[in-house]
Scaffold this motif. Structure first.
Motif, PDB file in Angstrom:
ATOM      1  N   TRP A 193      -4.202  29.838 -13.663  1.00 21.65           N
ATOM      2  CA  TRP A 193      -4.615  28.451 -13.422  1.00 21.65           C
ATOM      3  C   TRP A 193      -5.957  28.170 -14.106  1.00 21.65           C
ATOM      4  O   TRP A 193      -6.146  27.136 -14.745  1.00 21.65           O
ATOM      5  CB  TRP A 193      -4.701  28.186 -11.925  1.00 21.65           C
ATOM      6  CG  TRP A 193      -4.858  26.734 -11.597  1.00 21.65           C
ATOM      7  CD1 TRP A 193      -6.018  26.014 -11.607  1.00 21.65           C
ATOM      8  CD2 TRP A 193      -3.825  25.808 -11.243  1.00 21.65           C
ATOM      9  NE1 TRP A 193      -5.768  24.705 -11.262  1.00 21.65           N
ATOM     10  CE2 TRP A 193      -4.442  24.558 -11.029  1.00 21.65           C
ATOM     11  CE3 TRP A 193      -2.448  25.933 -11.056  1.00 21.65           C
ATOM     12  CZ2 TRP A 193      -3.710  23.430 -10.651  1.00 21.65           C
ATOM     13  CZ3 TRP A 193      -1.728  24.797 -10.678  1.00 21.65           C
ATOM     14  CH2 TRP A 193      -2.355  23.571 -10.477  1.00 21.65           C
ATOM     15  N   TYR A 200      -2.127  34.462 -10.269  1.00 21.22           N
ATOM     16  CA  TYR A 200      -1.990  33.001 -10.194  1.00 21.22           C
ATOM     17  C   TYR A 200      -3.309  32.293 -10.468  1.00 21.22           C
ATOM     18  O   TYR A 200      -3.379  31.307 -11.204  1.00 21.22           O
ATOM     19  CB  TYR A 200      -1.489  32.606  -8.800  1.00 21.22           C
ATOM     20  CG  TYR A 200      -0.028  32.862  -8.536  1.00 21.22           C
ATOM     21  CD1 TYR A 200       0.828  33.258  -9.560  1.00 21.22           C
ATOM     22  CD2 TYR A 200       0.505  32.710  -7.259  1.00 21.22           C
ATOM     23  CE1 TYR A 200       2.167  33.492  -9.310  1.00 21.22           C
ATOM     24  CE2 TYR A 200       1.848  32.951  -6.996  1.00 21.22           C
ATOM     25  CZ  TYR A 200       2.667  33.346  -8.025  1.00 21.22           C
ATOM     26  OH  TYR A 200       3.985  33.574  -7.771  1.00 21.22           O
ATOM     27  N   THR A 252      -2.222  39.116  -7.124  1.00 21.58           N
ATOM     28  CA  THR A 252      -0.764  39.003  -7.183  1.00 21.58           C
ATOM     29  C   THR A 252      -0.145  39.895  -8.254  1.00 21.58           C
ATOM     30  O   THR A 252       1.045  40.220  -8.170  1.00 21.58           O
ATOM     31  CB  THR A 252      -0.328  37.543  -7.421  1.00 21.58           C
ATOM     32  OG1 THR A 252      -1.114  36.975  -8.469  1.00 21.58           O
ATOM     33  CG2 THR A 252      -0.515  36.705  -6.178  1.00 21.58           C
ATOM     34  N   ASN A 257       5.715  28.123  -7.936  1.00 23.20           N
ATOM     35  CA  ASN A 257       4.305  28.485  -8.077  1.00 23.20           C
ATOM     36  C   ASN A 257       3.960  29.022  -9.464  1.00 23.20           C
ATOM     37  O   ASN A 257       2.837  29.469  -9.686  1.00 23.20           O
ATOM     38  CB  ASN A 257       3.878  29.476  -6.985  1.00 23.20           C
ATOM     39  CG  ASN A 257       4.775  30.687  -6.884  1.00 23.20           C
ATOM     40  OD1 ASN A 257       5.474  31.036  -7.830  1.00 23.20           O
ATOM     41  ND2 ASN A 257       4.771  31.332  -5.732  1.00 23.20           N
ATOM     42  N   GLN A 258       4.893  28.957 -10.390  1.00 22.72           N
ATOM     43  CA  GLN A 258       4.580  29.199 -11.793  1.00 22.72           C
ATOM     44  C   GLN A 258       4.090  27.934 -12.497  1.00 22.72           C
ATOM     45  O   GLN A 258       3.559  28.009 -13.610  1.00 22.72           O
ATOM     46  CB  GLN A 258       5.808  29.711 -12.553  1.00 22.72           C
ATOM     47  CG  GLN A 258       6.278  31.100 -12.179  1.00 22.72           C
ATOM     48  CD  GLN A 258       7.545  31.478 -12.927  1.00 22.72           C
ATOM     49  OE1 GLN A 258       8.559  31.788 -12.317  1.00 22.72           O
ATOM     50  NE2 GLN A 258       7.496  31.434 -14.256  1.00 22.72           N
TER      51      GLN A 258
END
Length: 445
Positions: free
Chosen positions: A373, A369, A159, A186-187
């Motif tokens: 995570w 992402y 991404t 999605n942050q």
């Protein structure tokens, strides 16, 4: 805002009750102003003062669009990109906001004459837009700062390669140094339950950046047994790289600029430390001429510490001041991985040491992402600790940014937003008790 704060501190407010809370039409935020973008013209970078350009004021609440979330921010932190924003270097961020605003009707709201800054937060979800199903009102979260559109194919393998990749709170508006923040859903990531709000807010940007740069296959791909040179090893970025190197079974060679910072590296478990100020490494004779003799002296010092080994990896971020030495210091076949240029963007190095010794220079920028995570999961599991050293209130954010600008800080500098005091937000006291000496390493020095 008091109703929102009361609901958060109560600890038993339901998702339905959070969703029913009224949200004000204005909120308190830290901003820079478009009409002040030239205020520091003619001054040297070091003389530009964030305390003069950062404002704490009320701004209008933006609309929560599809795929977005509105978060009540309990705490945030200072990153170097906030310093860049505040001194309008290397460019004014309003160009970023203008370009982003032209990309879509949803993004148009980011183009404002003010820029709400900040790329870290810990807080509570208040509202979500259409299409958001995972994150409910009342969920305690932290946020990483990667903003992407993913409408082009380029970003679907990594991404960070999305052509519309931006850093939230730096290249977008409505950042985390505020009572409220607007993010893409999605942050969001789970807040570590054993940390206070200010502790949880501090790792986001730098922890994820260090993870990609040092650990990920997209960066240096650190492995068991490697030796890694870490510039600014007690700073916001380097302190996470140092912890990761140690946790991965590598040997960090930590470069710092004071005995106090050397002490912090030792407290993290690092044995090999170079105080570059005490040992008087000056890699430039003047503004245009580097000193290869200093590179060789530096390389000899590294080998003295490591028992004759050159470093496999150089964790680079100072840029111009150190880059020539970094290319020299890496072993034959080694890797120089760079994510920033806090001392200047125009790097110079002797290419003979690169090509004839088959070294690699790898560019690394924030994290995708998955990497963000995974980095947050290391915090959740207590394998990596926050490096918070000092906390300011929102009204004193200019001083907090100035500390970072002048390198007066260690680790990360936190900022309380809605949280009225430090120490709030812990949900797992037992885990915290077990990790407390490690959590407090940067507070104790």
């Amino acid at each position: 805002m008091q109703q929102i704060l009361d609901a958060i501190t109560a600890g038993d407010t339901t998702a339905e009750e959070f969703a029913a809370l009224p949200v004000p039409d204005h909120y308190r935020a830290v901003t820079v102003h478009k009409d002040e973008a030239t205020m520091f013209e003619g001054l040297a970078s070091r003389d530009k003062d964030p305390r003069k350009s950062l404002h704490v004021e009320d701004v209008p609440l933006p609309e929560v669009g599809p795929g977005e979330a509105l978060v009540a921010v309990m705490a945030s932190a200072i990153n170097y990109n906030t310093v860049w924003t505040s001194i309008f270097e290397p460019v004014s961020t309003f160009g970023f906001l203008e370009r982003y605003g032209r990309t879509s009707p949803l993004a148009a709201k980011h183009d404002q004459p003010y820029h709400v800054v900040g790329s870290d937060l810990a807080g509570v979800v208040l509202r979500t837009g259409a299409g958001v199903h995972t994150w409910k009102p009342g969920t305690e979260v932290v946020a990483h700062c990667l903003s992407v559109e993913l409408e082009a194919p380029d970003g679907h393998n990594d991404t960070m390669l999305d052509p519309e990749q931006r850093i939230w709170g730096f290249e977008t508006n409505f950042g985390g140094l505020a009572h409220l923040a607007l993010v893409k859903a999605n942050q969001l990531m789970p807040k570590p339950a054993h940390l206070t709000w200010e502790e949880a807010a501090s790792p986001g940007l730098v922890n994820s950046t260090a993870y990609r740069q040092l650990i990920s296959k997209n960066g240096a791909g650190l492995k068991l047994g490697d030796t890694v040179l870490i510039w600014g090893a007690s700073g916001g970025l380097g302190s996470y790289a140092t912890q990761m190197a140690l946790a991965a079974g590598a040997t960090p060679v930590c470069v710092v600029s004071s005995p106090e910072k050397a002490e912090i590296c030792h407290a993290m478990g690092a044995e090999l430390v170079i105080d570059r100020r005490a040992e008087d490494y000056t890699f430039w004779k003047d503004e245009t001429t580097q000193d290869p003799k200093e590179w060789r002296r530096f390389g000899a010092r590294i080998r003295e510490l490591t028992g004759g080994r050159d470093v496999d990896i150089v964790f680079e971020h100072p840029g111009r001041e150190t880059f020539g030495a970094s290319v020299f210091a890496a072993r034959k076949g080694g890797t120089i991985v760079t994510c920033a240029s806090t001392s200047g963007y125009m790097h110079e190095y002797d290419n003979r040491y690169l090509w004839m010794n088959l070294k690699r220079i790898v560019g690394s920028h924030f994290a995708n992402y998955r990497e963000a995570w995974e980095a947050n999961d290391l915090i959740n599991r207590g394998l990596i600790q926050p490096t918070l050293s000092k906390v300011y209130g929102l009204d004193d954010v200019g001083q907090a940014a100035n500390d970072v600008h002048l390198n007066l800080h260690q680790g990360k500098v936190g900022v309380l937003c809605l949280a009225p005091e430090e120490g709030m937000g812990v949900r797992d006291a037992a885990r915290r008790e077990a990790l407390l000496p490690l959590i407090n390493r940067f507070r104790d020095v």
